[in-house]
Design an enzyme around this catalytic site. Structure first.
Site, PDB file in Angstrom:
ATOM      1  CB  SER A 158       2.601   4.441   5.669  1.00  0.00           C
ATOM      2  OG  SER A 158       2.443   3.060   5.758  1.00  0.00           O
ATOM      3  CB  ALA A 159       1.658   3.185   1.037  1.00  0.00           C
TER       4      ALA A 159
END
Length: 487
Positions: A158-159
């Site tokens: 994700s991030a």
């Protein structure tokens, strides 16, 4: 949408908020304790100037020799180093294959949701902020554990995946490979607002435009690039599946290869692997598309060789991504070579069935045996110059190479790649929103409406609120199957 706070004195930067629905993994996680082992997750301090205000944790198997590989693993929002250590499966393969793992950790002091700031140029560019802190962790690990600087890899969720893509672009001289799990193209965003655009509706740039963003982030004159694995669930509504396509376009362009896969394979967990070989026939970019998987990291709890991890919030029980990523990078030893024997010549496909592929090649002087690789992964050893691979999926293309192995067990250079396609076709079913069907290539949109690819059946509005089941009955042909899917 609640707006992020402005810059504040002391260098505090603007952050994504939970209410903004960004890459934040908003359901809290309960960190599982590390498995019983003499080696454990350990915090390391004093790793440099640390301009990004990160923490460094490492997992180093007992007795790890100098010269072993190094993997950097970046957690997602609301997560921590211990979460990723406990759930991702990387410690299992660190023990089994022999490498160290660095788990960088950010905090709410940097970002309200403990996200790596992949969308901030001051944190994701070479020599700045969090990116520099991560590079300093690599330098510390190399000095402390004697890690092989030719075999350093980075992965993230994700991030953490967004930051991974930026690190690969900014430091291609550091990382030999990367894995971007449910993530974004490098340099896709440069602010909070553009982060949302990238997540939900990424820009449809040309491969060259995406590639230019990598080339401009890298040191001038860079000609050697990391090998990149891209993991994406087709039912991800946090990071749109279209990001995987843009990532593929970006990294294949950087490698100077086309966007048509060299071969595709069906893996467990509803996963389709598309492989893009470099000019020497070795996988440079791999895309793993997991049918029906939402936003998260693919894991597969169990004790099998190809199983790993623990299911939890944003750790989804489908397939062990860490296993396949480690093998793609060659951490299992299957892609390290080191022998001096010549590459076998004359590799050809002698025949296929629904589930098998036969191969033959010319003998190599001095060979004690031969290692056979499917998609870069070792699948068998034989003392003859023929081999039959079994247990394959029907109607699927597989790429094979062969290497001669000397009496000391060292594999020499790999042969050129040949492709074998099994006969038949295995129907598959896919349930997703119309938007995700289009993003995955199972449907197309026209005038705001979605239509099944091949059959052209109308599916209604092209959006994330209309859901249908499509059955793939032949290559590139899908039919509506809402009333029941035989596959």
């Amino acid at each position: 949408m609640k707006h992020p706070p402005k810059h504040r004195p002391g260098g505090i930067r603007r952050w994504l908020t939970a209410a903004a629905g960004a890459l934040a993994l908003t359901a809290g996680l309960v960190a599982a304790g590390p498995p019983a082992s003499a080696a454990s997750l350990t915090q390391v301090t004093g790793f440099g100037t640390n301009p990004g205000n990160l923490s460094m944790y490492t997992y180093v198997p007992d007795g790890l020799p100098s010269g072993a590989p190094l993997v950097v693993a970046l957690h997602g929002c609301t997560q921590s180093a211990s979460d990723y250590y406990a759930h991702s499966g990387w410690p299992k393969f660190a023990d089994g294959y022999g490498f160290a793992v660095v788990f960088p950790q950010t905090s709410s002091a940097n970002n309200a949701n403990s996200c790596f700031n992949w969308f901030q140029p001051g944190d994701s560019a070479r020599g700045q902020g969090e990116a520099l802190s991560i590079k300093q962790m690599v330098d510390k690990a190399v000095a402390q554990y004697g890690s092989d600087t030719r075999r350093i890899y980075i992965t993230g969720l994700s991030a953490g995946a967004g930051m991974t893509a930026n690190m690969l672009a900014a430091y291609p001289d550091v990382f030999a490979g990367g894995a971007i799990d449910s993530g974004l193209p490098a340099s896709c965003a440069n602010s909070v607002s553009t982060a949302y655009t990238c997540m939900y509706s990424p820009p449809d740039k040309t491969p060259a435009q995406w590639g230019d963003l990598v080339r401009s982030a890298a040191p001038s004159g860079t000609t050697s690039w990391p090998r990149v694995a891209i993991w994406q669930g087709t039912a991800d509504t946090t990071v749109a599946p279209a990001n995987a396509t843009e990532l593929r376009d970006q990294w294949t362009d950087v490698w100077g290869i086309g966007q048509t896969p060299s071969r595709t394979e069906s893996l467990s967990g509803g996963t389709t692997l598309s492989v893009y070989d470099d000019t020497s026939g070795r996988p440079a970019v791999e895309v793993y598309s997991i049918a029906g998987m939402a936003h998260g990291l693919a894991v597969d709890p169990g004790s099998g060789t190809d199983q790993c991890g623990t299911a939890g919030t944003y750790y989804l029980d489908t397939i062990c991504s860490s296993y396949h990523t480690a093998r793609f990078w060659g951490l299992d030893g299957g892609d390290q070579g080191g022998g001096t024997l010549a590459a076998p010549t004359g590799l050809t496909v002698t025949g296929t069935t629904d589930t098998t592929a036969g191969l033959k090649w010319n003998a190599v002087d001095g060979a004690a045996s031969y290692a056979v690789y499917r998609g870069g992964t070792k699948v068998g050893t034989t003392t003859s110059t023929t081999y039959t691979d079994t247990g394959l999926a029907t109607g699927t293309s597989y790429g094979y190479t062969v290497a001669a192995v000397d009496t000391a067990g060292a594999a020499g250079a790999a042969s050129s790649t040949v492709t074998a396609t099994t006969t038949g076709f295995t129907p598959t079913c896919h349930t997703a929103s119309n938007y995700d069907h289009v993003a995955a290539g199972r449907a197309y949109q026209s005038g705001g409406y979605a239509y099944a690819k091949g059959s052209g059946q109308s599916m209604g509005l092209w959006n994330t609120y209309t859901t249908h089941t499509l059955e793939q009955t032949s290559a590139g042909y899908y039919v509506l199957a809402d009333s029941g899917c035989p596959a």
